[in-house]
Design an enzyme around this catalytic site. Structure first.
Site, short mmCIF file in Angstrom:
data_model
loop_
_atom_site.label_atom_id
_atom_site.label_comp_id
_atom_site.label_asym_id
_atom_site.label_seq_id
_atom_site.Cartn_x
_atom_site.Cartn_y
_atom_site.Cartn_z
N HIS A 264 43.09 51.12 89.51
CA HIS A 264 44.51 51.46 89.39
C HIS A 264 45.01 52.15 90.66
O HIS A 264 46.13 51.90 91.12
CB HIS A 264 44.74 52.39 88.19
CG HIS A 264 44.66 51.69 86.87
ND1 HIS A 264 45.35 50.53 86.59
CD2 HIS A 264 43.97 51.99 85.74
CE1 HIS A 264 45.10 50.15 85.35
NE2 HIS A 264 44.26 51.02 84.82
N GLU B 19 47.59 46.85 83.84
CA GLU B 19 46.25 47.05 83.27
C GLU B 19 45.40 45.79 83.45
O GLU B 19 44.22 45.86 83.77
CB GLU B 19 46.36 47.41 81.78
CG GLU B 19 45.09 47.94 81.17
CD GLU B 19 44.73 49.33 81.66
OE1 GLU B 19 43.54 49.67 81.65
OE2 GLU B 19 45.66 50.07 82.06
N HIS C 125 37.18 51.43 86.96
CA HIS C 125 38.44 50.91 86.41
C HIS C 125 39.62 51.78 86.84
O HIS C 125 40.67 51.28 87.27
CB HIS C 125 38.34 50.88 84.88
CG HIS C 125 39.62 50.53 84.20
ND1 HIS C 125 40.00 49.24 83.92
CD2 HIS C 125 40.62 51.32 83.73
CE1 HIS C 125 41.17 49.24 83.32
NE2 HIS C 125 41.57 50.49 83.19
N GLU C 126 39.47 53.09 86.73
CA GLU C 126 40.56 53.99 87.11
C GLU C 126 40.84 53.92 88.61
O GLU C 126 42.01 53.95 89.03
CB GLU C 126 40.20 55.43 86.71
CG GLU C 126 40.01 55.65 85.22
CD GLU C 126 41.20 55.20 84.40
OE1 GLU C 126 42.34 55.28 84.91
OE2 GLU C 126 41.01 54.75 83.26
#
Length: 208
Positions: A135, A207, A131-132
């Site tokens: 980004h 997000e 997930h990070e």
């Protein structure tokens, strides 16, 4: 494309709020001051936001030997999606958290806390790190930093404007000529709230 358009729209709205607050504070010159302030703050955010974030959390750089689980998970993910290997950091706290920072994939860092390493299984940890890294791949950190910087500039200008109106007086002839001191004061109060809401909308958009 829809998410990209939404982000561009929200950033444009933030810039317009910044210009309006500058105009309320000092007319045409105030608009110029607002844009210059935003440009300086964005320069700092672009080149130093990652260092500021890591220093705030007291993150410490680690090697593969010091943090093998997280390091190997990030290495697997970056190889699959073609990203450069980011710098790895650990935060000495029991609170479970992880975040990525950096202006682009070539200058990215990923930080994890001791708490999240103790709490999650290898599969769960890899999901969080993926997930990070999402980004990082989409440059969400840069966009969010710019939004936060513009919102911060709006709040700073509004605070300066309120103090200037308090010490400069209100309700005189000049105020009426500019459309009323109360209207300007209302703008100086509402603009930071609007900027914060737009900033949160940008963060939510990225997000998603």
């Amino acid at each position: 494309m829809g998410n990209t358009f939404k982000t561009a729209f929200l950033l444009t709205a933030l810039t317009l709020v910044l210009m309006f607050i500058g105009r309320a504070f000092g007319g045409q010159n105030g608009m110029v001051i607002a844009l210059v302030l935003a440009a300086v703050m964005n320069f700092v955010a672009y080149f130093f936001s990652d260092k500021i974030a890591l220093a705030t959390y007291r993150a410490q750089p680690v090697t593969r030997e010091e943090l093998p689980r997280a390091y190997e998970a990030v290495e697997r993910i970056t190889q699959k999606v073609g990203l450069p290997m980011p710098k790895m950091y650990v935060i000495p706290t029991d609170s479970p958290n992880a975040f990525a920072t950096g202006r682009n994939p070539q200058h990215a860092s990923v930080a994890v806390t001791r708490g999240i390493l103790n709490l999650l299984t290898d599969e769960e940890l890899e999901g969080v790190l993926a997930h990070e890294l999402g980004h990082v791949r989409n440059r969400d950190i840069l966009i969010s930093s710019i939004a936060a910087t513009i919102a911060g500039a709006i709040t700073m200008l509004a605070s300066m404007g309120r103090w200037a109106m308090i010490f400069g007086g209100m309700g005189g002839r000049d105020d009426r000529d500019r459309g009323g001191g109360l209207a300007a004061l209302f703008m100086l109060i509402v603009a930071p709230i609007a900027a914060t809401l737009i900033q949160l909308a940008v963060s939510r958009s990225r997000e998603y």
